[in-house]
Each structure stands twice: as structure tokens, then as C-alpha cells.
Write a protein that holds these residues in place. Structure first.
Motif, PDB file in Angstrom:
ATOM      1  N   ILE A 103       5.209 -41.712  30.132  1.00 39.50           N
ATOM      2  CA  ILE A 103       5.983 -40.718  30.876  1.00 39.50           C
ATOM      3  C   ILE A 103       5.169 -40.374  32.116  1.00 39.50           C
ATOM      4  N   ILE A 104       5.786 -40.566  33.265  1.00 38.46           N
ATOM      5  CA  ILE A 104       5.106 -40.340  34.542  1.00 38.46           C
ATOM      6  C   ILE A 104       5.569 -39.006  35.109  1.00 38.46           C
ATOM      7  N   GLU A 105       4.616 -38.204  35.491  1.00 38.44           N
ATOM      8  CA  GLU A 105       4.916 -36.894  36.075  1.00 38.44           C
ATOM      9  C   GLU A 105       4.500 -36.874  37.532  1.00 38.44           C
ATOM     10  N   VAL A 106       5.365 -36.318  38.363  1.00 36.69           N
ATOM     11  CA  VAL A 106       5.041 -36.081  39.767  1.00 36.69           C
ATOM     12  C   VAL A 106       5.281 -34.605  40.015  1.00 36.69           C
ATOM     13  N   ARG A 107       4.295 -33.940  40.568  1.00 35.86           N
ATOM     14  CA  ARG A 107       4.389 -32.503  40.812  1.00 35.86           C
ATOM     15  C   ARG A 107       4.123 -32.186  42.272  1.00 35.86           C
ATOM     16  N   ASN A 108       5.134 -31.682  42.929  1.00 33.17           N
ATOM     17  CA  ASN A 108       5.015 -31.158  44.301  1.00 33.17           C
ATOM     18  C   ASN A 108       4.390 -32.143  45.268  1.00 33.17           C
ATOM     19  N   TRP A 109       4.830 -33.418  45.238  1.00 32.78           N
ATOM     20  CA  TRP A 109       4.311 -34.433  46.134  1.00 32.78           C
ATOM     21  C   TRP A 109       5.116 -34.438  47.430  1.00 32.78           C
ATOM     22  N   ALA A 110       4.430 -34.281  48.536  1.00 34.56           N
ATOM     23  CA  ALA A 110       5.055 -34.325  49.856  1.00 34.56           C
ATOM     24  C   ALA A 110       4.366 -35.393  50.693  1.00 34.56           C
ATOM     25  N   PRO A 111       5.144 -36.298  51.298  1.00 32.91           N
ATOM     26  CA  PRO A 111       4.511 -37.300  52.157  1.00 32.91           C
ATOM     27  C   PRO A 111       3.927 -36.651  53.401  1.00 32.91           C
ATOM     28  N   LYS A 112       2.807 -37.175  53.836  1.00 37.84           N
ATOM     29  CA  LYS A 112       2.153 -36.628  55.019  1.00 37.84           C
ATOM     30  C   LYS A 112       2.494 -37.479  56.230  1.00 37.84           C
ATOM     31  N   ALA A 113       2.708 -36.832  57.339  1.00 38.03           N
ATOM     32  CA  ALA A 113       3.052 -37.547  58.562  1.00 38.03           C
ATOM     33  C   ALA A 113       1.915 -38.440  59.034  1.00 38.03           C
ATOM     34  N   SER A 114       0.700 -38.163  58.622  1.00 37.93           N
ATOM     35  CA  SER A 114      -0.436 -38.989  59.046  1.00 37.93           C
ATOM     36  C   SER A 114      -0.330 -40.414  58.503  1.00 37.93           C
ATOM     37  N   TRP A 115       0.529 -40.649  57.505  1.00 38.59           N
ATOM     38  CA  TRP A 115       0.718 -41.986  56.966  1.00 38.59           C
ATOM     39  C   TRP A 115       1.556 -42.843  57.897  1.00 38.59           C
ATOM     40  N   VAL A 116       2.319 -42.209  58.763  1.00 35.72           N
ATOM     41  CA  VAL A 116       3.306 -42.917  59.576  1.00 35.72           C
ATOM     42  C   VAL A 116       2.696 -43.319  60.916  1.00 35.72           C
ATOM     43  N   PRO A 117       2.608 -44.617  61.182  1.00 38.91           N
ATOM     44  CA  PRO A 117       2.097 -45.042  62.486  1.00 38.91           C
ATOM     45  C   PRO A 117       3.051 -44.620  63.603  1.00 38.91           C
ATOM     46  N   ASP A 118       2.521 -44.434  64.783  1.00 38.56           N
ATOM     47  CA  ASP A 118       3.338 -44.019  65.914  1.00 38.56           C
ATOM     48  C   ASP A 118       4.415 -45.042  66.272  1.00 38.56           C
ATOM     49  N   VAL A 119       4.248 -46.299  65.871  1.00 37.32           N
ATOM     50  CA  VAL A 119       5.224 -47.331  66.199  1.00 37.32           C
ATOM     51  C   VAL A 119       6.480 -47.271  65.338  1.00 37.32           C
ATOM     52  N   VAL A 120       6.472 -46.488  64.264  1.00 35.96           N
ATOM     53  CA  VAL A 120       7.650 -46.358  63.406  1.00 35.96           C
ATOM     54  C   VAL A 120       8.644 -45.434  64.102  1.00 35.96           C
ATOM     55  N   PRO A 121       9.887 -45.886  64.284  1.00 35.56           N
ATOM     56  CA  PRO A 121      10.858 -45.069  65.006  1.00 35.56           C
ATOM     57  C   PRO A 121      11.313 -43.847  64.205  1.00 35.56           C
ATOM     58  N   VAL A 122      11.647 -42.803  64.941  1.00 32.43           N
ATOM     59  CA  VAL A 122      12.209 -41.622  64.294  1.00 32.43           C
ATOM     60  C   VAL A 122      13.611 -41.965  63.824  1.00 32.43           C
ATOM     61  N   GLY A 123      14.076 -41.255  62.825  1.00 31.94           N
ATOM     62  CA  GLY A 123      15.420 -41.479  62.297  1.00 31.94           C
ATOM     63  C   GLY A 123      15.466 -41.176  60.814  1.00 31.94           C
ATOM     64  N   TYR A 124      16.555 -41.567  60.209  1.00 34.97           N
ATOM     65  CA  TYR A 124      16.793 -41.365  58.789  1.00 34.97           C
ATOM     66  C   TYR A 124      16.395 -42.649  58.076  1.00 34.97           C
ATOM     67  N   TRP A 125      15.497 -42.569  57.120  1.00 38.60           N
ATOM     68  CA  TRP A 125      14.934 -43.734  56.447  1.00 38.60           C
ATOM     69  C   TRP A 125      15.371 -43.811  54.999  1.00 38.60           C
ATOM     70  N   LYS A 126      15.515 -45.027  54.533  1.00 41.48           N
ATOM     71  CA  LYS A 126      15.814 -45.313  53.128  1.00 41.48           C
ATOM     72  C   LYS A 126      14.771 -46.320  52.657  1.00 41.48           C
ATOM     73  N   ILE A 127      14.002 -45.934  51.651  1.00 42.94           N
ATOM     74  CA  ILE A 127      13.004 -46.817  51.052  1.00 42.94           C
ATOM     75  C   ILE A 127      13.540 -47.204  49.678  1.00 42.94           C
ATOM     76  N   THR A 128      13.676 -48.496  49.438  1.00 38.21           N
ATOM     77  CA  THR A 128      14.258 -48.983  48.184  1.00 38.21           C
ATOM     78  C   THR A 128      13.243 -49.819  47.429  1.00 38.21           C
ATOM     79  N   CYS A 129      13.131 -49.534  46.154  1.00 35.58           N
ATOM     80  CA  CYS A 129      12.266 -50.291  45.256  1.00 35.58           C
ATOM     81  C   CYS A 129      13.154 -51.044  44.268  1.00 35.58           C
ATOM     82  N   ASP A 130      12.989 -52.352  44.219  1.00 37.55           N
ATOM     83  CA  ASP A 130      13.736 -53.191  43.284  1.00 37.55           C
ATOM     84  C   ASP A 130      12.768 -53.799  42.283  1.00 37.55           C
TER      85      ASP A 130
END
Length: 186
Positions: free
Chosen positions: A136-163
Motif C-alpha cells: 500500500i503506497i501512501e502519498v501525503r501532501n506532495w506538491a510538484p516544485k516549479a524548480s523541476w521544470v526547465p525554462d524550455v517547457v512551454p506554459v499550458g495545461y499538461w497531461k502526464i500519462t503512465c502506462d
């Protein structure tokens, strides 16, 4: 494995060479949904919720019902919509389809420091780690940090899919996270 995959998917946006901390972007989680594979991993209790007025976080539990080894493949894809109108374009940064063990000991291991403090996911050291055990995996109050995003990534609405593909090589599990990457308001 579920959280490893989801959080690894978010980190695909930084699959480029290491960048300095970005102060020009902000990341806001919007929603999280599982579409198939409830018999393999059930993440139906995972939610994006408001932590405070300015921050959305991922919170909840997921149950992995069986060990996941190299008989399963994983891939992570990113797509974006500049208008936020659900018309997504695949983005070239992704983690290609590979065996689960290679994914655990490769990309996940490299980026695990981004989310280990907010989850009970296993920490992978120098020893080969495989398979991902039933848990059983628990995630508590995880928020992505903007510092992970390189400046070359365009602004917009993103969908990340894991298959995840099963032993028969057919799609066995799919989960998507939606987020907005927008210019930071000073």
C-alpha cells in the motif's frame, strides 16, 4: 509502483540535462485519474486537493495487488494543451517503454529524491531493486516544485500519462495527472 510511476511521470519534464532552479514558472496540480487496471493497482482514493489558497497537493493511498517485475513494461508520456481546452499534443520528452526493473533502477532511482519525503515508496540505493513488492503506497501532501521544470517547457495545461503493459504486452494499467504550468506572478 503506482506512486513511483506517477511521480516519475511528472519528473519526465526534467529529463533534459540538469537546469538551475527556475523562478519563472509555477506548477498547479489540477486532477488525477485512473482509467484502467484497478485489478493491478487501485488508486481510486488518490486526489488532488487544496492544501491552502495557493497550493494544490496530491494526497491518498494506492494498493499494488501483486509484485511487478520485468514481465511488466512501463512508459511515461507527456502532452500539453496551450489553450487548456483538452486538445493535447504529445510532447517529445518522455520515458520510452521499458521493463519495470529497468525503470525502477534507472529513471526512478535518479529522481526519487524529488518525492521520497512525501511517500512511503522504497528508496533505491546501489543494489539492484526488483520487483516492486505488493504494498500500500501512501502519498501525503506532495506538491510538484516549479524548480523541476526547465525554462524550455512551454506554459499550458499538461497531461502526464503512465502506462503499464502486462505480460501479454497489452495495456494493463493507466493513470493520468493534469496540471497547469504557468508564468509565476510576482
Amino acid at each position: 509502483m503506482f506512486w513511483q510511476l506517477f511521480l516519475l511521470a511528472l519528473s519526465t519534464l526534467v529529463e533534459l540535462p540538469r537546469f538551475t532552479e527556475s523562478t519563472k514558472m509555477e506548477v498547479e496540480l489540477d486532477r488525477f485519474e485512473q482509467t484502467i487496471g484497478f485489478q493491478l493497482i487501485n488508486a481510486s482514493s488518490v486526489r488532488v486537493r487544496k492544501f491552502n489558497r495557493a497550493v494544490s497537493v496530491l494526497d491518498g493511498t494506492a494498493e499494488v495487488f501483486q509484485d511487478l517485475g520485468d514481465d511488466y513494461d512501463i512508459q511515461l508520456r507527456a502532452a500539453y494543451s496551450t489553450m487548456g481546452n483538452q486538445q493535447f499534443n504529445e510532447y517529445p520528452m518522455k520515458i520510452g517503454r521499458q521493463g519495470m526493473c529497468k525503470g525502477l533502477n534507472g529513471p526512478y532511482k535518479e529522481y526519487q529524491s524529488l518525492f521520497l519525503n512525501w511517500t512511503n515508496l522504497p528508496a533505491i540505493g546501489n543494489d539492484w531493486y526488483c520487483p516492486l513488492k505488493k504494498m500500500i503506497i501512501e502519498v501525503r501532501n506532495w506538491a510538484p516544485k516549479a524548480s523541476w521544470v526547465p525554462d524550455v517547457v512551454p506554459v499550458g495545461y499538461w497531461k502526464i500519462t503512465c502506462d503499464i503493459f502486462g505480460p501479454n504486452k497489452e495495456l494493463a494499467y493507466q493513470v493520468s495527472a493534469y496540471m497547469r504550468i504557468k508564468p509565476k506572478m510576482f
